[in-house]
Motif scaffolding. Structure first.
Motif, short mmCIF file in Angstrom:
data_model
loop_
_atom_site.label_atom_id
_atom_site.label_comp_id
_atom_site.label_asym_id
_atom_site.label_seq_id
_atom_site.Cartn_x
_atom_site.Cartn_y
_atom_site.Cartn_z
N GLY A 33 6.23 9.51 -4.14
CA GLY A 33 4.77 9.38 -4.17
C GLY A 33 4.38 8.03 -3.61
O GLY A 33 5.20 7.12 -3.53
N PRO A 34 3.11 7.89 -3.22
CA PRO A 34 2.66 6.64 -2.60
C PRO A 34 2.88 5.40 -3.46
O PRO A 34 3.27 4.36 -2.95
CB PRO A 34 1.17 6.87 -2.35
N ARG A 35 2.62 5.50 -4.76
CA ARG A 35 2.73 4.33 -5.63
C ARG A 35 4.18 3.87 -5.76
O ARG A 35 4.48 2.69 -5.59
CB ARG A 35 2.13 4.64 -7.00
N ALA A 36 5.09 4.79 -6.05
CA ALA A 36 6.51 4.45 -6.19
C ALA A 36 7.06 3.93 -4.87
O ALA A 36 7.84 2.95 -4.84
CB ALA A 36 7.31 5.67 -6.65
N SER A 37 6.65 4.56 -3.77
CA SER A 37 7.11 4.13 -2.45
C SER A 37 6.62 2.73 -2.13
O SER A 37 7.35 1.92 -1.55
CB SER A 37 6.61 5.10 -1.37
N PHE A 38 5.38 2.44 -2.51
CA PHE A 38 4.80 1.11 -2.26
C PHE A 38 5.60 0.04 -3.01
O PHE A 38 5.94 -1.00 -2.44
CB PHE A 38 3.33 1.09 -2.69
N TRP A 39 5.91 0.30 -4.29
CA TRP A 39 6.66 -0.69 -5.08
C TRP A 39 8.09 -0.85 -4.58
O TRP A 39 8.64 -1.96 -4.58
CB TRP A 39 6.61 -0.34 -6.57
N ALA A 40 8.69 0.23 -4.13
CA ALA A 40 10.03 0.15 -3.54
C ALA A 40 9.99 -0.73 -2.29
O ALA A 40 10.89 -1.56 -2.06
CB ALA A 40 10.55 1.54 -3.20
N ALA A 41 8.94 -0.56 -1.48
CA ALA A 41 8.79 -1.36 -0.26
C ALA A 41 8.58 -2.83 -0.59
O ALA A 41 9.11 -3.72 0.11
CB ALA A 41 7.63 -0.83 0.58
N ILE A 42 7.82 -3.12 -1.64
CA ILE A 42 7.59 -4.51 -2.06
C ILE A 42 8.92 -5.15 -2.47
O ILE A 42 9.25 -6.27 -2.06
CB ILE A 42 6.58 -4.58 -3.24
N ILE A 43 9.70 -4.44 -3.29
CA ILE A 43 11.00 -4.96 -3.75
C ILE A 43 11.92 -5.22 -2.56
O ILE A 43 12.55 -6.28 -2.46
CB ILE A 43 11.66 -3.97 -4.75
N PHE A 44 11.98 -4.28 -1.63
CA PHE A 44 12.84 -4.43 -0.46
C PHE A 44 12.35 -5.59 0.42
O PHE A 44 13.16 -6.35 0.95
CB PHE A 44 12.90 -3.14 0.34
N SER A 45 11.04 -5.73 0.58
CA SER A 45 10.48 -6.81 1.40
C SER A 45 10.81 -8.17 0.81
O SER A 45 11.18 -9.10 1.55
CB SER A 45 8.95 -6.66 1.51
N VAL A 46 10.68 -8.31 -0.50
CA VAL A 46 11.02 -9.58 -1.16
C VAL A 46 12.51 -9.87 -0.97
O VAL A 46 12.90 -11.01 -0.68
CB VAL A 46 10.64 -9.55 -2.66
#
Length: 196
Positions: A33-46
């Protein structure tokens, strides 16, 4: 605590933080889902930012340690593998391409171990650096995956971005660089070993 010296210097702590972030990344990727995907992307970006930061700090402060040399590439490979493997069930990346990337990493790591045991150092090429950059950008795009409107949510086509297409474009460039850099390393390895 002195973050500039010892085993637990700041660069090594950042690397350990990257490894510790992997279960959290995997957790969010269990959901689609968009929310889980967004947080996964944030973690990976950091994690991607700390990958650059820990190397820069280690060189600047001259605190390059054996532990850091071991942990840094391990952390990179683990977080990339975790993200790519978890993206397969969501149909965001083809399994055969992920296999090629993982196979290349295992082959090059094995060749490095053999070369090191023979007292041979094979210089890394710029291809490997470019591969890593494109891989990181691709994975962030593939993690975001969904359509986004970047101007305060206004649904204007001018500010529309299909992150899956963005990610898959960079993914195939990264895949090409992965195979190319792997073949380049294989060629250098056999060339150096043949001289011995």
């Amino acid at each position: 605590m002195n973050f500039r010296s010892g085993l637990l210097n700041l660069p090594n702590l950042l690397t350990l933080g990257r490894i510790a972030a992997i279960p959290l990344l995997v957790f969010f990727l269990f959901f689609d889902g968009p929310r889980a995907s967004f947080w996964a992307a944030i973690i990976f970006s950091v994690a991607a930012i700390t990958d650059w930061l820990d190397g820069w700090l280690a060189r600047k402060w001259e605190v390059v340690t054996v532990l850091g040399k071991f942990l840094d590439p391990l952390a990179d490979k683990l977080i990339v593998m975790a993200a790519l493997i978890m993206l397969i069930p969501h149909d965001r990346v083809p399994a055969w391409a992920v296999f090629l990337i993982l196979a290349r990493e295992m082959i090059v790591t094995g060749l490095r171990s053999i070369a090191s045991s023979e007292g041979v150092v094979i210089a890394a090429s710029d291809l490997g650096k470019y591969k890593t950059i494109f891989q990181m950008v691709a994975i962030i795009g593939l993690l975001l995956h969904y359509d986004y409107y970047w101007l305060f949510g206004l649904r204007w086509e001018l500010f529309h971005a299909d992150m899956h297409h963005f990610g898959i474009f960079f993914f195939y460039i990264a895949l090409m660089l992965t195979v190319w850099s792997g073949a380049d390393y294989l060629f250098k390895f056999f060339k150096v070993i043949a001289r011995k």
